[in-house]
Design a protein around this motif. Sequence first.
Motif, PDB file in Angstrom:
ATOM      1  N   PRO A 202      -0.726  -2.298   8.617  1.00 31.68           N
ATOM      2  CA  PRO A 202      -0.862  -1.050   7.870  1.00 31.68           C
ATOM      3  C   PRO A 202      -1.273  -1.341   6.426  1.00 31.68           C
ATOM      4  O   PRO A 202      -1.210  -2.483   5.975  1.00 31.68           O
ATOM      5  CB  PRO A 202       0.550  -0.460   7.917  1.00 31.68           C
ATOM      6  CG  PRO A 202       1.445  -1.642   8.023  1.00 31.68           C
ATOM      7  CD  PRO A 202       0.695  -2.672   8.821  1.00 31.68           C
ATOM      8  N   ASP A 203      -1.647  -0.283   5.723  1.00 32.31           N
ATOM      9  CA  ASP A 203      -2.055  -0.450   4.331  1.00 32.31           C
ATOM     10  C   ASP A 203      -1.461   0.696   3.511  1.00 32.31           C
ATOM     11  O   ASP A 203      -1.966   1.808   3.525  1.00 32.31           O
ATOM     12  CB  ASP A 203      -3.588  -0.442   4.251  1.00 32.31           C
ATOM     13  CG  ASP A 203      -4.082  -0.610   2.814  1.00 32.31           C
ATOM     14  OD1 ASP A 203      -3.243  -0.834   1.922  1.00 32.31           O
ATOM     15  OD2 ASP A 203      -5.310  -0.502   2.605  1.00 32.31           O
ATOM     16  N   THR A 204      -0.377   0.415   2.824  1.00 34.05           N
ATOM     17  CA  THR A 204       0.297   1.477   2.059  1.00 34.05           C
ATOM     18  C   THR A 204      -0.219   1.554   0.617  1.00 34.05           C
ATOM     19  O   THR A 204       0.264   2.381  -0.159  1.00 34.05           O
ATOM     20  CB  THR A 204       1.827   1.259   2.020  1.00 34.05           C
ATOM     21  OG1 THR A 204       2.086  -0.043   1.500  1.00 34.05           O
ATOM     22  CG2 THR A 204       2.438   1.392   3.397  1.00 34.05           C
ATOM     23  N   SER A 205      -1.190   0.711   0.273  1.00 35.94           N
ATOM     24  CA  SER A 205      -1.710   0.815  -1.100  1.00 35.94           C
ATOM     25  C   SER A 205      -2.511   2.105  -1.206  1.00 35.94           C
ATOM     26  O   SER A 205      -3.220   2.504  -0.290  1.00 35.94           O
ATOM     27  CB  SER A 205      -2.568  -0.404  -1.449  1.00 35.94           C
ATOM     28  OG  SER A 205      -3.744  -0.444  -0.686  1.00 35.94           O
ATOM     29  N   GLY A 206      -2.364   2.764  -2.330  1.00 36.72           N
ATOM     30  CA  GLY A 206      -3.011   4.073  -2.487  1.00 36.72           C
ATOM     31  C   GLY A 206      -2.204   5.197  -1.858  1.00 36.72           C
ATOM     32  O   GLY A 206      -2.547   6.370  -1.976  1.00 36.72           O
TER      33      GLY A 206
END
Lengths: 457, 546
Positions: A202-206
């Motif tokens: 997953p990518d929780t940046s932003g």
Amino acid sequence: MLLRHTPKEITERDALVINPAKTCQPIGAMYAALGIHGCLPHSHGSQGCCAYHRSTLTRHYKEPISAATSSFTEGASVFGGQANLIQAINNIFSVYEPEVIAVHTTCLSETIGDDLKQITIKATKDGKIPEGKHVIGASTPSYVGSHVTGFSNMVKSMAMQAEKTGTKNGKVNVIPGWVEPSDMEEIKRLAALVGVDITLFPDTSGVLNGPLSGEYHMFPEGGTTMTELKSTGDAVGTLALGEWCSADAARWLDSTHKVPCKVLDMPFGLSATDRFIDALRIAAGVTVPDEVAHERGQLVDMMSDMHQYFYNKKVALVGDPDQLIAMTEFLVSIDMCPVHIVTGTPGKKFEKRIRELTADMPFEVNVKAAGDMFLLHQWIKNDPVDLIIGNTYCKYIARDEDIPFVRWGFPILDRVGHQYFPTVGYKGGLRLLEKILMALLDRKDRDDPEETFELVL
Amino acid sequence: MATTKKKMVQWTPTDIKEELLKKYPPKVARKRAKQILINEANDNEAPEIVANVRTVPGIITMRGCTYAGCKGVILGPTRDLVNITHGPIGCGFYSWLTRRNQTDASAEGAENYMNYCFSTDMHDEDIIFGGEKKLEKAIQEAYDTFHPKSIAIFATCPVGLIGDDIHAVATKMREKFGDCNVFAFSCEGYKGVSQSAGHHIANNQIFKHVVGENDEEKAGEYKINLLGEYNIGGDGFEIDRVLKKCGITNIATFSGNSTYDQFASAHKADLNCVMCHRSINYVADMLETKFGIPWIKVNFIGAKATAKSLRKIAQYFGEKKLIDQVEAVIAEEMPSVEAVRDDVLPRTDGKTAMLFVGGSRAHHYQELFAEIGMSTLSAGYEFAHRDDYEGRQVIPNLKVDADSRNIEELEIEADPERYNPRKPEAELGKLEEAGFKFKHYDGLVTDMDKGTIIIDDLNQYEAEKLVEILKPDIFCAGIKEKFSIQKLGVPMKQLHSYDSGGPYAGFRGAKNFYKEIDRLVNSKIWGYMKAPWQENPELSATYVWE
């Protein structure tokens, strides 16, 4: 004393956990799901679970955490939660309009045997899932594993969205594991610097380090899109960072879609970052540019400049397995001595790996998987340390025992920075060293007698 | 301060209500419509609102669960109890030190387990084969390690489902130890519709197992209990300071800064003063029935409210010494409160607030806001019942639904030896004739302005809409709501746990609150939302670089 009842003498406990070093699966699933673009995590259970997870994540990130719940009552607990979940799906798509709902179960819905897959099929048949929208799910009973397991299970569900078209997309899948949004950003920056096109999930940046601008978006711009998740089946390979957090998803892609995977440690510290960069280079067949070697050199430089303050300092560590393994290796590499290491997450192989990493250390090592912070405190009482690294709860031990303390891990409820400044990669290594030095040298400046107090350190 | 805010004066309350409901599926809209009330209260008669009903699945609620209400709220602040959560690890973990309940354990040898988290950490084998053995062992281990005077057990969802008899285990261990009161709470998260059910369960068990255990006489004059005060941010410390200064003895606080012995001695008080009506009125009723102690509603949130509550207590005891002392304390404390108020008022006067919290706080804090000239546009409770909105006179007409029926109602009778009416009937009658009200609470609705909007169990979607439409100067709720509101450029103050700071109760608390609200509503930060190039995106000229 804050923890005045903790005795030095250690007695066997096998039923009572005191001051846990883990929490339950669903919160990990919720955090992972927030790394999908346009996704509303959904907790299939009573509404307290969702409230607790949202509160804890909110306190850790100081950001809005949106998630819904099936709001079980006694009736639903007796007759099953299908009606609640289908109603929830309908309401969520009508009111909040997400792209995806990521459902995770709880101890309640698992104990009564709700079957997410079957309920989702029913919701589809009943026309409750609008065209082009998605409902994904993960089974995350709170009585198995830990928050780390829940994270891993939801990440695996994300990988299971993969579709294989037969044409490789030239990208490398990178599964970062449970790291901060800032770390995910840093992994993307490093990959771009090396020149590798990656799909990070997953990518929780932003999503969880957003700006304050007078506007609120329930679904911010960040996150891995469903399109990207689908194309993970066409990737040239997968790098899974962390055996506990990421390996299951990577192995599933490998065995199901023949996307070859490599499981690495999380890239905290010099050597683990070296291996990550090297693996990226090999997977994509590119040459690592000088900028990366330059960053690496800066980290080695600081290690060398300040080595005298690290050498033979004893450290107590508490946190999650993947993070602790990388941190232990990093500390050992600068001649610090992690002597007490506890994770609440079960897994004997954790203890084995830590023993390997610390085999040449001049001190005895206490290590425990499925341990708790009460035990860690007792170990510290018996064999004091120079530094504690762990989550916010360590501050009670740090204050009672008067030990310098670096906050690192989950949750951090009383400091900021983890949202914005990474600790992965070489730059992250610099930040970790800076934090460690600040703690040690502030203490030195506080404690040194006047006659040896020095301006230059 | 944000300068771009415009009040949308064209919205009528009816328009707003319609707007809030517009996007819902019809069934949800019908249900929510009954929980959104446009206030038309007059002459102490409040219109009816639907409250204490199920949250709609999928609608992002502010509510928590029964376990949170029982273990987290009521029993959490008692320092010398070993509170063991029986269940998987999460529930114990999340309720560990997260509520800002302060406690003073500085006395020599004082026990304080509040910084600890105890759990049976149930695994799958415990779910399959039952968790009673593990619970029994965990209690034994806690007893062997700490030797506490009491151990409390809290059930989480799976415990009720698999049928562990936690009460039998507690009884067995209590009898085995002899010197440690072990008792249990069936506070599974799925019971009831909110944390309110947990308060009720907590009240029942504390009353059944602890209240009345210590018959020793307590020293001091004018003995009261303070019910429903949780010492968040030190509120209880401030109230205790004021009470002490007045010469009033606080036997037990339920449950801020409390100890086991306070509960055990609560029947030694002569008056119960109820702060949070929702969470604790059950104990007040039971103490009256069993021991003959009358109860009154008080409120220590707000300087005027504090003065009024102190006078009410003095009037009850009716002794000149106390009445004079209370007046002397008020006279001494008020000038410095007024000074801070006068300083803050020019900057806060005319501003607006919204409060969505608790079962009492959304009501009590309106008074504090009013003291600095701020009006409340909209308010509501997270987990209250109709009587908290409309007043206690509606209690006989409350519908008992399936969710309330499964929460035990204790049958209490007068204690054959210890029942002792604190004042003769005639004296109570005289007080009532003079306008003194026992067991009385008018609720929130009648205290709010006409045309304000009262919303029960407000959710994320409605909160965002309300803020967009009415642009309040401050919004008050809990941690989960904090940052979505602030992203909109509106300051948000947590009123469950206050974010940081406090106390806000009593006289010193009022001063703290005035300053805090001044800080929030007049902060420069809300003016930084846009960068210069966003405010003026048109490029009208460029620099000529040399």
